[in-house]
Write a protein that holds these residues in place. Structure first.
Motif, PDB file in Angstrom:
ATOM      1  N   THR A 106       0.880  -1.244   0.060  1.00 28.03           N
ATOM      2  CA  THR A 106      -0.126  -0.216  -0.114  1.00 28.03           C
ATOM      3  C   THR A 106       1.010   1.140  -0.024  1.00 28.03           C
ATOM      4  OG1 THR A 106      -1.761  -1.195   1.151  1.00 28.03           O
ATOM      5  CG2 THR A 106      -1.643   1.433   1.343  1.00 28.03           C
ATOM      6  N   GLU A 107       1.956   1.149   0.785  1.00 33.41           N
ATOM      7  CA  GLU A 107       2.713   2.299   0.730  1.00 33.41           C
ATOM      8  C   GLU A 107       3.448   2.642  -0.654  1.00 33.41           C
ATOM      9  OE1 GLU A 107       5.607   1.618   4.254  1.00 33.41           O
ATOM     10  OE2 GLU A 107       3.872   2.444   5.652  1.00 33.41           O
ATOM     11  N   ARG A 108       3.859   1.537  -1.312  1.00 35.58           N
ATOM     12  CA  ARG A 108       4.607   1.407  -2.469  1.00 35.58           C
ATOM     13  C   ARG A 108       3.680   1.877  -3.705  1.00 35.58           C
ATOM     14  NH1 ARG A 108       9.477   3.161  -2.873  1.00 35.58           N
ATOM     15  NH2 ARG A 108      10.204   2.893  -5.044  1.00 35.58           N
ATOM     16  N   LEU A 109       2.659   1.269  -3.827  1.00 31.19           N
ATOM     17  CA  LEU A 109       1.596   1.296  -4.997  1.00 31.19           C
ATOM     18  C   LEU A 109       0.523   2.318  -4.655  1.00 31.19           C
ATOM     19  CD1 LEU A 109       1.671  -2.487  -5.655  1.00 31.19           C
ATOM     20  CD2 LEU A 109       2.999  -0.764  -6.784  1.00 31.19           C
ATOM     21  N   VAL A 117      -7.087  -6.087  -7.676  1.00 31.54           N
ATOM     22  CA  VAL A 117      -6.502  -4.863  -8.513  1.00 31.54           C
ATOM     23  C   VAL A 117      -7.763  -4.153  -9.285  1.00 31.54           C
ATOM     24  CG1 VAL A 117      -4.617  -4.004 -10.010  1.00 31.54           C
ATOM     25  CG2 VAL A 117      -4.279  -6.064  -8.455  1.00 31.54           C
ATOM     26  N   GLY A 118      -8.138  -3.138  -9.207  1.00 26.91           N
ATOM     27  CA  GLY A 118      -9.104  -2.534  -9.982  1.00 26.91           C
ATOM     28  C   GLY A 118      -8.724  -1.457 -11.008  1.00 26.91           C
ATOM     29  N   VAL A 119      -9.795  -0.993 -11.528  1.00 29.17           N
ATOM     30  CA  VAL A 119      -9.036   0.012 -12.638  1.00 29.17           C
ATOM     31  C   VAL A 119      -8.413   1.192 -12.366  1.00 29.17           C
ATOM     32  CG1 VAL A 119     -10.303   1.627 -14.451  1.00 29.17           C
ATOM     33  CG2 VAL A 119     -11.106  -0.615 -14.281  1.00 29.17           C
ATOM     34  N   LEU A 120      -8.920   1.759 -11.302  1.00 27.42           N
ATOM     35  CA  LEU A 120      -8.031   2.996 -10.509  1.00 27.42           C
ATOM     36  C   LEU A 120      -6.653   2.319 -10.038  1.00 27.42           C
ATOM     37  CD1 LEU A 120      -7.733   5.810  -9.389  1.00 27.42           C
ATOM     38  CD2 LEU A 120      -8.802   5.009  -7.334  1.00 27.42           C
ATOM     39  N   ASP A 121      -6.475   1.291  -9.646  1.00 28.71           N
ATOM     40  CA  ASP A 121      -5.202   0.713  -9.184  1.00 28.71           C
ATOM     41  C   ASP A 121      -4.198   0.729 -10.472  1.00 28.71           C
ATOM     42  OD1 ASP A 121      -6.557   0.254  -6.788  1.00 28.71           O
ATOM     43  OD2 ASP A 121      -6.907  -1.549  -7.330  1.00 28.71           O
ATOM     44  N   TRP A 122      -4.737  -0.001 -11.604  1.00 20.84           N
ATOM     45  CA  TRP A 122      -3.968  -0.139 -12.585  1.00 20.84           C
ATOM     46  C   TRP A 122      -3.485   1.082 -13.329  1.00 20.84           C
ATOM     47  CZ3 TRP A 122      -1.353  -4.262 -13.710  1.00 20.84           C
ATOM     48  CH2 TRP A 122      -1.893  -5.519 -13.581  1.00 20.84           C
ATOM     49  N   LEU A 123      -4.404   1.897 -13.379  1.00 24.58           N
ATOM     50  CA  LEU A 123      -4.277   3.180 -14.175  1.00 24.58           C
ATOM     51  C   LEU A 123      -3.499   4.290 -13.455  1.00 24.58           C
ATOM     52  CD1 LEU A 123      -7.448   3.344 -16.253  1.00 24.58           C
ATOM     53  CD2 LEU A 123      -5.112   2.318 -17.078  1.00 24.58           C
ATOM     54  N   SER A 124      -3.702   4.141 -12.193  1.00 23.95           N
ATOM     55  CA  SER A 124      -2.733   5.270 -11.200  1.00 23.95           C
ATOM     56  C   SER A 124      -1.500   4.903 -10.905  1.00 23.95           C
ATOM     57  CB  SER A 124      -3.592   5.620  -9.842  1.00 23.95           C
ATOM     58  OG  SER A 124      -3.574   4.372  -8.968  1.00 23.95           O
ATOM     59  N   VAL A 316      -7.467   9.151 -22.370  1.00 24.84           N
ATOM     60  CA  VAL A 316      -6.096   9.943 -21.761  1.00 24.84           C
ATOM     61  C   VAL A 316      -5.004   9.101 -21.577  1.00 24.84           C
ATOM     62  CG1 VAL A 316      -7.086  12.183 -21.334  1.00 24.84           C
ATOM     63  CG2 VAL A 316      -7.135  10.482 -19.517  1.00 24.84           C
ATOM     64  N   GLY A 317      -5.326   7.919 -21.367  1.00 26.54           N
ATOM     65  CA  GLY A 317      -4.461   6.853 -20.772  1.00 26.54           C
ATOM     66  C   GLY A 317      -4.112   6.708 -19.409  1.00 26.54           C
ATOM     67  N   SER A 318      -3.044   6.272 -18.956  1.00 20.74           N
ATOM     68  CA  SER A 318      -2.439   5.663 -17.651  1.00 20.74           C
ATOM     69  C   SER A 318      -1.897   6.969 -17.007  1.00 20.74           C
ATOM     70  CB  SER A 318      -1.753   4.685 -17.344  1.00 20.74           C
ATOM     71  OG  SER A 318      -0.575   4.913 -18.216  1.00 20.74           O
ATOM     72  N   ILE A 319      -1.336   7.050 -15.892  1.00 18.25           N
ATOM     73  CA  ILE A 319      -0.919   8.417 -15.148  1.00 18.25           C
ATOM     74  C   ILE A 319       0.396   8.609 -15.944  1.00 18.25           C
ATOM     75  CG2 ILE A 319       0.250   6.674 -13.603  1.00 18.25           C
ATOM     76  CD1 ILE A 319      -1.154  10.191 -12.781  1.00 18.25           C
ATOM     77  N   ASP A 320       1.230   7.677 -16.414  1.00 19.81           N
ATOM     78  CA  ASP A 320       2.628   7.930 -17.233  1.00 19.81           C
ATOM     79  C   ASP A 320       2.192   8.871 -18.392  1.00 19.81           C
ATOM     80  OD1 ASP A 320       4.954   6.596 -15.673  1.00 19.81           O
ATOM     81  OD2 ASP A 320       3.236   5.334 -15.651  1.00 19.81           O
ATOM     82  N   ARG A 333      -0.514   8.526  -3.348  1.00 18.01           N
ATOM     83  CA  ARG A 333      -1.440   9.170  -2.807  1.00 18.01           C
ATOM     84  C   ARG A 333      -2.143  10.234  -4.015  1.00 18.01           C
ATOM     85  NH1 ARG A 333      -2.479  13.772  -0.673  1.00 18.01           N
ATOM     86  NH2 ARG A 333      -0.480  14.050  -0.147  1.00 18.01           N
ATOM     87  N   ARG A 334      -0.918  10.823  -4.325  1.00 13.46           N
ATOM     88  CA  ARG A 334      -1.373  12.058  -5.495  1.00 13.46           C
ATOM     89  C   ARG A 334      -1.749  11.350  -6.760  1.00 13.46           C
ATOM     90  NH1 ARG A 334       3.361  15.703  -3.183  1.00 13.46           N
ATOM     91  NH2 ARG A 334       2.069  17.095  -1.727  1.00 13.46           N
ATOM     92  N   CYS A 335      -1.085  10.298  -7.019  1.00 14.44           N
ATOM     93  CA  CYS A 335      -1.294   9.530  -8.359  1.00 14.44           C
ATOM     94  C   CYS A 335      -2.643   9.110  -8.402  1.00 14.44           C
ATOM     95  CB  CYS A 335      -0.322   8.394  -8.505  1.00 14.44           C
ATOM     96  SG  CYS A 335       1.459   8.885  -8.994  1.00 14.44           S
ATOM     97  N   ARG A 336      -2.911   8.639  -7.241  1.00 12.59           N
ATOM     98  CA  ARG A 336      -4.517   8.098  -6.954  1.00 12.59           C
ATOM     99  C   ARG A 336      -5.601   9.206  -7.390  1.00 12.59           C
ATOM    100  NH1 ARG A 336      -4.940   2.953  -5.999  1.00 12.59           N
ATOM    101  NH2 ARG A 336      -7.090   2.720  -4.881  1.00 12.59           N
ATOM    102  N   ALA A 337      -5.349  10.350  -6.696  1.00 14.01           N
ATOM    103  CA  ALA A 337      -5.862  11.483  -6.762  1.00 14.01           C
ATOM    104  C   ALA A 337      -6.065  12.200  -7.959  1.00 14.01           C
ATOM    105  CB  ALA A 337      -5.663  12.523  -5.583  1.00 14.01           C
TER     106      ALA A 337
END
Length: 345
Positions: A106-109, A117-124, A316-320, A333-337
């Motif tokens: 959780t701290e790392r990902l 693993v849900g959609v938000l988890d994968w794309l963030s 728009v794709g994933s966070i990267d 945390r910010r990536c998910r937000a």
């Protein structure tokens, strides 16, 4: 004194087997070298040893055993192992990180893959973090937490893979004509800059099509060089970004990029994740800038998505693919937000 460099993965494996495992004998645990560090991705060299480097192990135990294990390590670890100090950095702490699996993940990902693993988890989750968790090596998995977590994150589910690939093709589509357009108006520096950006995006696309998480900038070229079939593409991209700045050099940039576009298109067609498309180059509208028209490949991938939830996501794709700030990409945390806001999840 160190007689020769020992790659970090080999060093840490031996450290676990010879030192750490005997100290925690009788304690159910899992152990690995995963997480941050060039040695996890096997990119470390002797240069890596100048800071925060040495024998390291991520050790998972149950909460009630944490104090016992930390005490045993504090008392039993040697100061030096194979010529390397076991204290890392200026903090004086040793290289064995003791944690519970769910807490560490959780701290790392930003989430615990053992819980799904849900959609938000994968794309963030940035590609670098996914690479750090699925690379490295598991030394022991007595708690049965490392192998299931790594298996869950090995690669995107099929429709999310198509979504991410489409996002990468779309990045190319937005700029593929710009080396010529910049050069045509005499902006050779701008042409060279856009070419370098396109080269980066092509390298990431190639890795993604080969089901490899692209690492961050320092190791992107190294990772690309290890991928099957990338040798010629690597030479062409090197020629494109090193084309001498001068009048008309943009034509050389387009020529070299064009070879890689066609190679990437052929790989797309072979992989069969969406409909095969013509891999020929064409002028951008009526302008003499040879492009692949990469948006066609993004659209083909989107049409192949069957999950209505994924198909409905903003394109728009994933966070990267929509954020490049290092300070953002290293903060789960910010990536998910940010991902939640951008994708309206």
């Amino acid at each position: 004194m160190m007689s020769s460099f020992i790659p970090g993965l080999e060093l840490s494996r031996t450290f676990y087997l010879q030192v750490v495992r005997p100290l925690v004998a009788g304690v159910p645990h899992s152990a690995a070298l995963i997480g941050a560090g060039s040695e996890v991705l096997a990119f470390d060299t002797e240069r890596s040893t100048d800071h925060d480097w040495g024998p390291r192990v991520v050790l998972f135990v149950t909460l009630e055993r944490t104090g016992q294990v930390r005490h045993a390590l504090d008392e039993g670890l040697p100061e030096v192992f194979c010529g390397y100090r076991t204290e890392l950095g200026e903090s004086g702490s040793h290289g064995v990180q003791v944690s519970q699996a769910s807490t560490w993940f959780t701290e790392r990902l930003g989430f615990d893959p053992l819980a799904g693993v849900g959609v938000l988890d994968w794309l963030s989750t940035p590609w670098q973090r996914l690479a750090e968790v699925t690379s490295g090596e598991v030394f022991h998995d007595g708690l049965n937490v490392l192998e299931p977590a790594r298996a869950a994150l090995r690669w995107y589910p099929p429709d999310l893979e198509r979504y991410v690939l489409a996002g990468q093709w779309r990045r190319l589509a937005r700029q593929e004509a710009f080396p010529g357009r910049c050069g045509e108006v005499g902006d050779e520096l701008g042409s060279a800059l856009v070419t370098a950006e396109l080269a980066r995006d092509l390298m990431c696309l190639w890795l993604l099509m080969r089901r490899r998480y692209p690492p961050y900038a320092k190791w992107l070229g190294s990772a690309f060089g290890r991928v099957s079939g990338a040798a010629e593409a690597s030479e062409e991209l090197a020629a494109a970004v090193s084309a001498e700045v001068g009048a008309g050099a943009w034509r050389e940039r387009h020529r070299h990029l064009g070879v890689v576009y066609r190679r990437a298109a052929a790989l797309h067609n072979r992989m069969g994740r969406a409909a095969a498309l013509d891999d020929g180059l064409r002028d951008h509208h009526r302008r003499p800038f040879p492009v692949l028209d990469a948006g066609r490949f993004a659209e083909a991938l989107h049409r192949a998505i069957t999950d209505t939830r994924v198909r409905a996501l903003p394109r728009v794709g994933s966070i990267d693919q929509f954020a490049h700030s290092t300070d953002l990409l290293t903060d789960p945390r910010r990536c998910r937000a940010a991902t939640r806001a951008v994708l309206d999840l």
